[in-house]
Motif scaffolding. Sequence first.
Motif, PDB file in Angstrom:
ATOM      1  N   SER A 166       0.848  -1.192   0.000  1.00 11.38           N
ATOM      2  CA  SER A 166       0.000   0.000   0.000  1.00 11.38           C
ATOM      3  C   SER A 166       0.882   1.239   0.000  1.00 11.38           C
ATOM      4  O   SER A 166       1.866   1.298   0.737  1.00 11.38           O
ATOM      5  CB  SER A 166      -0.870   0.052   1.259  1.00 11.38           C
ATOM      6  N   GLN A 167       0.522   2.186  -0.823  1.00 12.51           N
ATOM      7  CA  GLN A 167       1.245   3.456  -0.827  1.00 12.51           C
ATOM      8  C   GLN A 167       0.367   4.506  -0.174  1.00 12.51           C
ATOM      9  O   GLN A 167      -0.801   4.632  -0.531  1.00 12.51           O
ATOM     10  CB  GLN A 167       1.559   3.865  -2.264  1.00 12.51           C
TER      11      GLN A 167
ATOM     12  N   ILE B  48      -7.867   0.768   8.013  1.00 11.25           N
ATOM     13  CA  ILE B  48      -7.023   1.839   8.545  1.00 11.25           C
ATOM     14  C   ILE B  48      -6.281   1.278   9.745  1.00 11.25           C
ATOM     15  O   ILE B  48      -6.888   0.685  10.644  1.00 11.25           O
ATOM     16  CB  ILE B  48      -7.860   3.064   8.951  1.00 11.25           C
ATOM     17  N   MET B  49      -4.952   1.414   9.740  1.00 12.85           N
ATOM     18  CA  MET B  49      -4.141   0.916  10.859  1.00 12.85           C
ATOM     19  C   MET B  49      -3.703   2.078  11.744  1.00 12.85           C
ATOM     20  O   MET B  49      -3.268   3.108  11.250  1.00 12.85           O
ATOM     21  CB  MET B  49      -2.882   0.220  10.337  1.00 12.85           C
ATOM     22  N   ASP B  50      -3.825   1.875  13.019  1.00 16.14           N
ATOM     23  CA  ASP B  50      -3.248   2.813  13.984  1.00 16.14           C
ATOM     24  C   ASP B  50      -2.351   2.017  14.911  1.00 16.14           C
ATOM     25  O   ASP B  50      -2.728   0.935  15.357  1.00 16.14           O
ATOM     26  CB  ASP B  50      -4.348   3.502  14.799  1.00 16.14           C
TER      27      ASP B  50
ATOM     28  N   ASP C 180       5.226   6.555  14.370  1.00 11.79           N
ATOM     29  CA  ASP C 180       3.759   6.588  14.210  1.00 11.79           C
ATOM     30  C   ASP C 180       3.316   5.693  13.056  1.00 11.79           C
ATOM     31  O   ASP C 180       2.127   5.540  12.828  1.00 11.79           O
ATOM     32  CB  ASP C 180       3.236   8.018  14.042  1.00 11.79           C
TER      33      ASP C 180
ATOM     34  N   LYS D 141       3.153   6.207  10.134  1.00 16.35           N
ATOM     35  CA  LYS D 141       2.464   6.954   9.081  1.00 16.35           C
ATOM     36  C   LYS D 141       3.419   7.942   8.425  1.00 16.35           C
ATOM     37  O   LYS D 141       3.002   8.768   7.629  1.00 16.35           O
ATOM     38  CB  LYS D 141       1.255   7.681   9.645  1.00 16.35           C
TER      39      LYS D 141
ATOM     40  N   ILE E 166      -5.274   1.315   3.853  1.00 13.94           N
ATOM     41  CA  ILE E 166      -4.229   0.476   3.291  1.00 13.94           C
ATOM     42  C   ILE E 166      -4.864  -0.894   3.024  1.00 13.94           C
ATOM     43  O   ILE E 166      -6.010  -1.122   3.396  1.00 13.94           O
ATOM     44  CB  ILE E 166      -3.010   0.365   4.221  1.00 13.94           C
TER      45      ILE E 166
END
Lengths: 116, 135
Positions: A2-3, B57-59, A104, A106, B21
């Motif tokens: 995934s980008q 969604i990953m956190d 994080d 991200k 993702i």
Amino acid sequence: MSQIKYETESDMAAFLDPTYGHGLAATYTRNGVNTSLNLILNEEYVELDEGSGVEAVQPIAYCRSVDIPSVKHNDTLAVSAYKDVNGNILKAATNYKIVNVQKDFKGFTALVLEEQ
Amino acid sequence: MALESAADFSSYVDSSVGFGITGTFFEVQSVLWDSRPGLIDTWYDIDSGASQNISLIMDEDYFAIEGNSIAAEGYQPRATLKASDAPYISHQDKLLVNAVTTDQGNVIKPETTYLVVEVQPDNVGMLTLVLEEAA
């Protein structure tokens, strides 16, 4: 694979821009290898040993994760002096040791620092 | 009370323009019994062993694991996904999250496999999964 689409590496670099933004230039050292990068340095006041009120600050640097992919404890950061727009030094250039790494996942990593 | 469409839910986890993702969700338990002692999947909940490609969604919030002297660094991974993507989810099901990269191809987080250790449905369309990185 995934980008991430919400930010590019250029966006992340812009957040740390030392020319127009809040960023500072620094040199990251790992195993004797120096890397130039930009970061944002926060030094919040903390009260050590609550009650007796020992004054201290906790330096934390925010960096792009791509600039420090293998960061570990005891790597070092040499952060350039923080100046106002007239060139007056507000905080002298300082060397730090990395004592805590908080990714994080991200795009950014917070590094808890210890002044050397 | 219709608030959202299936397309709305998909857009929340969209991996082409949003924060989503991609990953693969595995129903890994092919037997009636859960691996947890004394628990059993319901009739509608029997794991099929199937897998499905999903967006999520990953956190992974940092937290300090306090010890006797110094704190150890820890992360608590959580995934948010559409409830319709995992209708029969149960503990110990597996989630393979694909590697996450920047636009330049640099890896922010490598491909990782997680086990589901807690399921938190909001009962209005989305699920939050508390995860544990698989050994």
